[in-house]
Design a protein around this motif. Structure first.
Motif, PDB file in Angstrom:
ATOM      1  N   PHE A   1       0.861  -1.184   0.000  1.00 21.47           N
ATOM      2  CA  PHE A   1       0.000   0.000   0.000  1.00 21.47           C
ATOM      3  C   PHE A   1       0.892   1.226   0.000  1.00 21.47           C
ATOM      4  O   PHE A   1       1.716   1.400   0.899  1.00 21.47           O
ATOM      5  N   LEU A   2       0.742   2.084  -1.009  1.00 21.94           N
ATOM      6  CA  LEU A   2       1.568   3.279  -1.138  1.00 21.94           C
ATOM      7  C   LEU A   2       0.701   4.522  -0.999  1.00 21.94           C
ATOM      8  O   LEU A   2      -0.392   4.602  -1.572  1.00 21.94           O
ATOM      9  N   SER A   3       1.200   5.498  -0.266  1.00 16.55           N
ATOM     10  CA  SER A   3       0.476   6.752  -0.115  1.00 16.55           C
ATOM     11  C   SER A   3       1.445   7.878   0.188  1.00 16.55           C
ATOM     12  O   SER A   3       2.517   7.651   0.771  1.00 16.55           O
ATOM     13  N   LEU A   4       1.071   9.082  -0.222  1.00 14.23           N
ATOM     14  CA  LEU A   4       1.841  10.273   0.120  1.00 14.23           C
ATOM     15  C   LEU A   4       1.065  11.047   1.175  1.00 14.23           C
ATOM     16  O   LEU A   4      -0.125  11.319   1.010  1.00 14.23           O
ATOM     17  N   LEU A   5       1.736  11.390   2.260  1.00  9.23           N
ATOM     18  CA  LEU A   5       1.105  12.118   3.358  1.00  9.23           C
ATOM     19  C   LEU A   5       1.334  13.616   3.182  1.00  9.23           C
ATOM     20  O   LEU A   5       2.461  14.052   2.960  1.00  9.23           O
ATOM     21  N   GLY A   6       0.261  14.380   3.276  1.00  9.85           N
ATOM     22  CA  GLY A   6       0.375  15.825   3.141  1.00  9.85           C
ATOM     23  C   GLY A   6       0.760  16.496   4.444  1.00  9.85           C
ATOM     24  O   GLY A   6       0.858  15.859   5.499  1.00  9.85           O
ATOM     25  N   ALA A   7       0.932  17.812   4.367  1.00  4.97           N
ATOM     26  CA  ALA A   7       1.349  18.587   5.542  1.00  4.97           C
ATOM     27  C   ALA A   7       0.214  19.428   6.105  1.00  4.97           C
ATOM     28  O   ALA A   7       0.412  20.190   7.043  1.00  4.97           O
ATOM     29  N   GLY A   8      -0.997  19.310   5.530  1.00 10.02           N
ATOM     30  CA  GLY A   8      -2.115  20.128   5.972  1.00 10.02           C
ATOM     31  C   GLY A   8      -2.662  19.701   7.325  1.00 10.02           C
ATOM     32  O   GLY A   8      -2.304  18.658   7.873  1.00 10.02           O
ATOM     33  N   ASN A   9      -3.553  20.532   7.849  1.00  9.37           N
ATOM     34  CA  ASN A   9      -4.162  20.252   9.150  1.00  9.37           C
ATOM     35  C   ASN A   9      -5.492  19.549   8.910  1.00  9.37           C
ATOM     36  O   ASN A   9      -6.538  20.173   8.788  1.00  9.37           O
ATOM     37  N   TYR A  10      -5.472  18.228   8.852  1.00 13.99           N
ATOM     38  CA  TYR A  10      -6.652  17.451   8.498  1.00 13.99           C
ATOM     39  C   TYR A  10      -7.605  17.336   9.682  1.00 13.99           C
ATOM     40  O   TYR A  10      -7.176  17.119  10.810  1.00 13.99           O
ATOM     41  N   ILE A  11      -8.892  17.466   9.401  1.00 10.98           N
ATOM     42  CA  ILE A  11      -9.898  17.374  10.457  1.00 10.98           C
ATOM     43  C   ILE A  11     -10.675  16.076  10.293  1.00 10.98           C
ATOM     44  O   ILE A  11     -10.758  15.522   9.196  1.00 10.98           O
ATOM     45  N   PRO A  12     -11.247  15.562  11.367  1.00 15.13           N
ATOM     46  CA  PRO A  12     -11.888  14.245  11.299  1.00 15.13           C
ATOM     47  C   PRO A  12     -13.180  14.262  10.495  1.00 15.13           C
ATOM     48  O   PRO A  12     -13.925  15.246  10.483  1.00 15.13           O
ATOM     49  N   CYS A  13     -13.423  13.159   9.803  1.00 14.26           N
ATOM     50  CA  CYS A  13     -14.688  12.953   9.109  1.00 14.26           C
ATOM     51  C   CYS A  13     -14.944  11.456   9.044  1.00 14.26           C
ATOM     52  O   CYS A  13     -14.165  10.654   9.581  1.00 14.26           O
ATOM     53  N   ASN A  14     -16.016  11.081   8.377  1.00 16.82           N
ATOM     54  CA  ASN A  14     -16.393   9.675   8.247  1.00 16.82           C
ATOM     55  C   ASN A  14     -16.238   9.282   6.782  1.00 16.82           C
ATOM     56  O   ASN A  14     -16.997   9.744   5.929  1.00 16.82           O
ATOM     57  N   TYR A  15     -15.241   8.452   6.495  1.00 16.96           N
ATOM     58  CA  TYR A  15     -14.987   8.023   5.120  1.00 16.96           C
ATOM     59  C   TYR A  15     -15.754   6.730   4.838  1.00 16.96           C
ATOM     60  O   TYR A  15     -15.792   5.828   5.684  1.00 16.96           O
ATOM     61  N   TYR A  16     -16.347   6.658   3.659  1.00 13.64           N
ATOM     62  CA  TYR A  16     -17.097   5.442   3.316  1.00 13.64           C
ATOM     63  C   TYR A  16     -16.804   5.011   1.881  1.00 13.64           C
ATOM     64  O   TYR A  16     -16.547   5.822   0.993  1.00 13.64           O
ATOM     65  N   LEU A  17     -16.829   3.713   1.687  1.00 12.47           N
ATOM     66  CA  LEU A  17     -16.710   3.090   0.367  1.00 12.47           C
ATOM     67  C   LEU A  17     -17.752   1.991   0.293  1.00 12.47           C
ATOM     68  O   LEU A  17     -17.675   1.007   1.033  1.00 12.47           O
ATOM     69  N   GLY A  18     -18.746   2.166  -0.569  1.00 12.43           N
ATOM     70  CA  GLY A  18     -19.851   1.215  -0.589  1.00 12.43           C
ATOM     71  C   GLY A  18     -20.584   1.250   0.738  1.00 12.43           C
ATOM     72  O   GLY A  18     -20.954   2.316   1.235  1.00 12.43           O
ATOM     73  N   ASP A  19     -20.772   0.092   1.355  1.00  8.49           N
ATOM     74  CA  ASP A  19     -21.487   0.030   2.625  1.00  8.49           C
ATOM     75  C   ASP A  19     -20.558  -0.019   3.836  1.00  8.49           C
ATOM     76  O   ASP A  19     -21.006  -0.264   4.959  1.00  8.49           O
ATOM     77  N   ILE A  20     -19.272   0.239   3.614  1.00  3.97           N
ATOM     78  CA  ILE A  20     -18.317   0.238   4.722  1.00  3.97           C
ATOM     79  C   ILE A  20     -17.957   1.682   5.061  1.00  3.97           C
ATOM     80  O   ILE A  20     -17.562   2.460   4.184  1.00  3.97           O
ATOM     81  N   LYS A  21     -18.087   2.043   6.322  1.00  2.00           N
ATOM     82  CA  LYS A  21     -17.785   3.398   6.752  1.00  2.00           C
ATOM     83  C   LYS A  21     -16.853   3.381   7.957  1.00  2.00           C
ATOM     84  O   LYS A  21     -17.030   2.591   8.876  1.00  2.00           O
ATOM     85  N   ILE A  22     -15.854   4.247   7.918  1.00  2.00           N
ATOM     86  CA  ILE A  22     -14.917   4.401   9.028  1.00  2.00           C
ATOM     87  C   ILE A  22     -15.194   5.759   9.662  1.00  2.00           C
ATOM     88  O   ILE A  22     -14.974   6.808   9.045  1.00  2.00           O
ATOM     89  N   ASP A  23     -15.675   5.750  10.884  1.00  2.00           N
ATOM     90  CA  ASP A  23     -16.106   6.980  11.541  1.00  2.00           C
ATOM     91  C   ASP A  23     -14.954   7.698  12.243  1.00  2.00           C
ATOM     92  O   ASP A  23     -14.004   7.075  12.724  1.00  2.00           O
ATOM     93  N   ASN A  24     -15.081   9.021  12.275  1.00  2.00           N
ATOM     94  CA  ASN A  24     -14.213   9.877  13.084  1.00  2.00           C
ATOM     95  C   ASN A  24     -12.729   9.610  12.817  1.00  2.00           C
ATOM     96  O   ASN A  24     -11.966   9.277  13.716  1.00  2.00           O
ATOM     97  N   CYS A  25     -12.344   9.767  11.570  1.00  2.00           N
ATOM     98  CA  CYS A  25     -10.974   9.448  11.158  1.00  2.00           C
ATOM     99  C   CYS A  25     -10.301  10.694  10.581  1.00  2.00           C
ATOM    100  O   CYS A  25     -10.848  11.348   9.685  1.00  2.00           O
ATOM    101  N   HIS A  26      -9.117  11.031  11.087  1.00  2.00           N
ATOM    102  CA  HIS A  26      -8.362  12.176  10.585  1.00  2.00           C
ATOM    103  C   HIS A  26      -7.691  11.886   9.246  1.00  2.00           C
ATOM    104  O   HIS A  26      -7.606  12.757   8.386  1.00  2.00           O
TER     105      HIS A  26
END
Length: 208
Positions: free
Chosen positions: A4-29
């Motif tokens: 798994f490859l990813s580039l991490l940014g330098a911004g100030n990320y705030i929490p939200c709930n990410y979802y893909l299809g019927d799977i949701k990850i709550d309160n994730c920065h």
């Protein structure tokens, strides 16, 4: 090996709930953590998680959370995932890419993390401007010279919610951001190359 490859940014990320299809990850920065936990629920476990970080991204979001250092960074956020799955988590330092020399250095660093026959899951959410294109070029090069396979590309569409100030005023339960699976566009890219080869040589093997 599945990486798994990813580039991490330098911004100030705030929490939200990410979802893909019927799977949701709550309160994730961090989108990286959300995607990995979504993949975990799908039964897809990378052998290795590689997070590329500039000096600023490392200070702001890898070691600690945000420019004000108010909480845990992605490094700590991924510890639970690593314990559950035995995935190896690594950060890799990269230059900011402010000139051509640094761009070539980025190319070499990303390519150097890929071994012959690797399978790749790519997150391009926090890739700065030109970096998604550069990363895709590197991986396509690795697909040829190292026989790597690009299994999936994901993008966390936080911006659909609005700008950060607007989102911060939203209740957390309303901050639902989709994760886009861009993998079909890779398949379209491959099919386009196959059509070009067929028109030029009559070889239709890449279109199968």
């Amino acid at each position: 090996m599945l990486k798994f490859l990813s580039l991490l940014g330098a911004g100030n990320y705030i929490p939200c709930n990410y979802y893909l299809g019927d799977i949701k990850i709550d309160n994730c920065h961090y989108i990286q953590q959300a995607i990995l936990e979504i993949l975990e629920q799908k039964g897809v476990i990378p052998d290795e998680v590689i997070i590329f970080v500039t000096k600023e991204a490392c200070e702001n979001n890898w070691e600690k959370k945000g420019t004000d250092n108010t909480g845990p960074g992605l490094k700590d956020g991924l510890k639970g995932f690593s314990r559950r799955t035995d995935s190896k988590i690594r950060d890799v330092s990269i230059p900011a890419g402010q000139n051509e020399e640094e761009l070539w250095a980025l190319f070499e660093i990303i390519l150097g993390e890929l071994d012959d026959g690797d399978e790749i899951i790519l997150d391009i959410t926090h890739s700065f401007r030109y970096l998604p294109m550069l990363t895709f070029i590197v991986i396509n090069y690795a697909r040829i010279v190292k026989r790597c396979k690009l299994k999936a590309i994901y993008y966390g569409a936080f911006e659909i919610l609005g700008n950060q100030k607007y989102v911060m005023d939203m209740a957390l339960e309303d901050r639902n951001a989709p994760v886009f699976d861009l993998t079909p566009f890779v398949q379209l890219f491959d099919w386009t190359i196959g059509v070009d080869r067929y028109l030029a040589t009559g070889d239709a093997s890449l279109m199968e």
